[in-house]
Scaffold this active site. Structure first.
Site, PDB file in Angstrom:
ATOM      1  N   HIS A 136       0.991  -1.235  -0.118  1.00  0.00           N
ATOM      2  CA  HIS A 136      -0.031   0.152   0.018  1.00  0.00           C
ATOM      3  C   HIS A 136       0.803   1.171   0.053  1.00  0.00           C
ATOM      4  CE1 HIS A 136      -2.747   2.941   1.916  1.00  0.00           C
ATOM      5  NE2 HIS A 136      -3.615   2.182   1.300  1.00  0.00           N
ATOM      6  N   ASP A 213       3.203  -4.356   7.828  1.00  0.00           N
ATOM      7  CA  ASP A 213       1.941  -3.730   7.912  1.00  0.00           C
ATOM      8  C   ASP A 213       0.670  -4.780   8.026  1.00  0.00           C
ATOM      9  OD1 ASP A 213      -0.448  -2.657   6.990  1.00  0.00           O
ATOM     10  OD2 ASP A 213       0.468  -1.656   4.931  1.00  0.00           O
ATOM     11  N   GLN A 216      -4.570  -5.049   6.905  1.00  0.00           N
ATOM     12  CA  GLN A 216      -5.599  -6.143   6.332  1.00  0.00           C
ATOM     13  C   GLN A 216      -5.589  -7.180   6.946  1.00  0.00           C
ATOM     14  OE1 GLN A 216      -7.932  -5.108   4.421  1.00  0.00           O
ATOM     15  NE2 GLN A 216      -6.951  -3.083   3.677  1.00  0.00           N
ATOM     16  N   LYS A 239     -10.226  -0.761  10.514  1.00  0.00           N
ATOM     17  CA  LYS A 239     -10.192  -2.153  10.000  1.00  0.00           C
ATOM     18  C   LYS A 239     -10.679  -3.457  10.724  1.00  0.00           C
ATOM     19  CE  LYS A 239      -7.338  -0.361   6.221  1.00  0.00           C
ATOM     20  NZ  LYS A 239      -8.157   0.159   5.537  1.00  0.00           N
ATOM     21  N   CYS A 377      -4.833   2.458  -3.440  1.00  0.00           N
ATOM     22  CA  CYS A 377      -3.490   2.904  -2.967  1.00  0.00           C
ATOM     23  C   CYS A 377      -2.519   1.992  -2.961  1.00  0.00           C
ATOM     24  CB  CYS A 377      -3.668   3.391  -1.582  1.00  0.00           C
ATOM     25  SG  CYS A 377      -4.955   4.876  -1.191  1.00  0.00           S
TER      26      CYS A 377
HETATM   27  N1  C6P Z   1      -6.325   0.496   2.922  1.00  0.00           N
HETATM   28  C1  C6P Z   1      -8.175  -0.155   1.479  1.00  0.00           C
HETATM   29  O1  C6P Z   1      -9.229   0.410   1.083  1.00  0.00           O
HETATM   30  P1  C6P Z   1      -4.959   3.766   7.401  1.00  0.00           P
HETATM   31  O2  C6P Z   1      -5.437   4.757   6.440  1.00  0.00           O
HETATM   32  O3  C6P Z   1      -3.894   4.386   7.976  1.00  0.00           O
HETATM   33  O4  C6P Z   1      -5.956   3.225   8.349  1.00  0.00           O
HETATM   34  O5  C6P Z   1      -4.588   2.276   6.698  1.00  0.00           O
HETATM   35  C2  C6P Z   1      -3.502   2.458   5.616  1.00  0.00           C
HETATM   36  C3  C6P Z   1      -3.305   1.205   4.908  1.00  0.00           C
HETATM   37  C4  C6P Z   1      -1.911   0.623   5.155  1.00  0.00           C
HETATM   38  N2  C6P Z   1      -1.805  -0.706   4.776  1.00  0.00           N
HETATM   39  C5  C6P Z   1      -2.766  -1.322   4.030  1.00  0.00           C
HETATM   40  C6  C6P Z   1      -2.489  -2.776   3.687  1.00  0.00           C
HETATM   41  C7  C6P Z   1      -3.935  -0.954   3.893  1.00  0.00           C
HETATM   42  O6  C6P Z   1      -5.016  -1.636   3.414  1.00  0.00           O
HETATM   43  C8  C6P Z   1      -4.332   0.512   4.163  1.00  0.00           C
HETATM   44  C9  C6P Z   1      -5.442   0.969   3.845  1.00  0.00           C
HETATM   45  C10 C6P Z   1      -7.789   0.662   2.624  1.00  0.00           C
HETATM   46  O7  C6P Z   1      -7.700  -0.712   1.075  1.00  0.00           O
HETATM   47  C11 C6P Z   1      -7.856   2.313   2.400  1.00  0.00           C
HETATM   48  S1  C6P Z   1      -6.707   2.931   0.938  1.00  0.00           S
END
Ligand code: C6P
Length: 419
Positions: A136, A213, A216, A239, A377
């Site tokens: 991401h 990370d 997910q 999430k 993203c």
């Molecule tokens: N992915 C998706 O729709 P934040 O925004 O900080 O809570 O998470 C960022 C982020 C980082 N790593 C991974 C693997 C992610 O999936 C995400 C967020 C969302 O897939 C929003 S782009």
């Protein structure tokens, strides 16, 4: 306490029973464009069970105060609940100590904290940071910024056509100059589950530290940071059925202790004078300013809910849903799944013929079906597969086979309209 407030739910139901689980998420009981809402955008954010919403409500109705500052009753209650959540997160991740659980705004801030604190203070020109092609943007851009600042170099592990990491390339790229390995546990664009435990072992053998990370992963698979032996693990509460604007950075205590603060301000200091300022102990050294107190407490309630429901049962249920969805979409001519890794969880990304994913998502919305479309993203993933973006259905604990059936019927209708 008023009757209304005492009626709020604080008891978390035990065990996994799909009817009960669905009943715990009032938002699902609505219609969109005259159809029952089918929420398949859990990768972007999950819905919140009533117990989380009511915990937030209860906090603001009864306990609201600043933490770590007051001697009065409300501040003590708020502090106890806030620190109680930290311990829930410690247990959830099986961290050794609450000192290793830093509250942040979410995954993005957790990664930036490591880049700017650990990375900026320790990297030299010639050092390398290893990321993967399936990251991401949150796990790419902070490292690019760090490379600009330190003269370190970014290296990228490629993926294969199934959307799996090329493990031989990982081994080839890993060397004694590798200072940091930053890898996603579960890809948000593909659903691939990476063998992070093995990658961590290999990286440690080369002397690199590893950030995982977990944005997910944590809602779908049991994570044990001691068993993984990762150095840092990042997650977002929203999430995993919790509120937005709050998350966690897990870090090994020895590393966090050696790192300089990320931001300066209240609560992160021990003593301030114009001559010299000394910093607070962990984890407060990394929590400058009034934190998202309600968010942290709500995140604790979400973690209680997930743990009581049982991650094993949630994983098994979602595996069944993903398998069923994968079979059912195969009925649709011209549908190409992007991301066919052997080990996958909860994400079905696809192209429908050459139709733009946004058109597909827009048509599905008219049937009450919520999916995400676009690059998610993860632009390098889209570049790899030569697509402008994908349509993505992502599943949560409350999704059912009936949801999948409605989604597939809506897809067939969308295909007819677009053709
Ligand atoms: N992915 C998706 O729709 P934040 O925004 O900080 O809570 O998470 C960022 C982020 C980082 N790593 C991974 C693997 C992610 O999936 C995400 C967020 C969302 O897939 C929003 S782009």
């Amino acid at each position: 306490m008023s009757a209304d407030v005492s009626a709020l739910r604080t008891v978390v139901p035990q065990g996994f029973e799909i009817g009960r689980v669905r009943g715990d998420f009032p938002i699902l009981q609505q219609e969109v464009h005259g159809h029952p809402l089918i929420y398949l955008d859990n990768g972007a954010t999950t819905q919140k069970p009533a117990v989380v919403v009511e915990t937030l409500e209860r906090y603001y109705y009864l306990d609201n105060a600043n933490v770590h500052r007051g001697v009065h009753e409300l501040s003590e209650r708020a502090t106890e609940a806030y620190e109680g959540s930290r311990d829930k997160l410690r247990r959830f991740l099986n961290a050794r100590d609450t000192a290793e659980i830093v509250f942040t705004r979410g995954t993005t801030e957790s990664i930036n904290l490591v880049a700017q604190s650990y990375g900026r203070s320790s990297l030299q020109p010639g050092d390398e940071i290893l990321v993967t092609e399936m990251e991401h943007h949150s796990n790419i851009v902070p490292w690019q910024m760090l490379c600009e600042q330190t003269g370190a170099e970014l290296k990228v592990v490629p993926i294969n056509e199934a959307g799996e990491l090329k493990l031989d390339e990982f081994e080839r790229l890993l060397n004694e100059r590798t200072a940091i390995v930053a890898v996603v546990h579960v890809s948000n664009a593909l659903g691939s589950i990476n063998p992070v435990k093995k990658l961590i072992r290999q990286a440690h053998a080369m002397g690199a530290v590893v950030l995982v990370d977990g944005a997910q992963a944590v809602a779908h698979i049991q994570v044990d940071v001691q068993d993984l032996d990762c150095d840092f693990y990042a997650l977002s509460a929203h999430k995993v059925y919790g509120p937005t604007g709050i998350g966690v950075l897990y870090g090994k205590e020895s590393l966090l202790n050696a790192m300089p603060p990320y931001q300066g301000g209240g609560d992160m200091i021990e003593h301030v004078s114009f001559d010299k300022t000394t910093f607070n102990v962990l984890p407060y050294k990394f929590e400058a300013g009034t934190p998202n107190i309600a968010g942290a407490i709500g995140m604790g309630a979400a973690i209680d809910y997930v743990m009581a429901t049982g991650l094993g049962a949630i994983s098994a249920h979602e595996r069944g849903i993903l398998q069923y969805a994968t079979q059912r979409v195969a009925e649709i001519d011209g549908l190409r799944i992007i991301g066919t890794a052997e080990l996958k969880c909860s994400i079905l990304s696809f192209m429908l013929d050459q139709h733009h994913p946004t058109d597909v998502g827009t048509l599905l919305n008219y049937h009450g079906v919520a999916i995400r479309t676009g690059h998610h993203c993860a632009m390098p993933v889209m570049q790899h597969f030569g697509v402008p973006g994908t349509a993505r259905a992502s599943f949560g604990m409350y999704n059912t086979r009936e949801d999948v059936d409605i989604f597939v019927e809506a897809l067939k209708k969308a295909k007819d309209v677009l053709s």
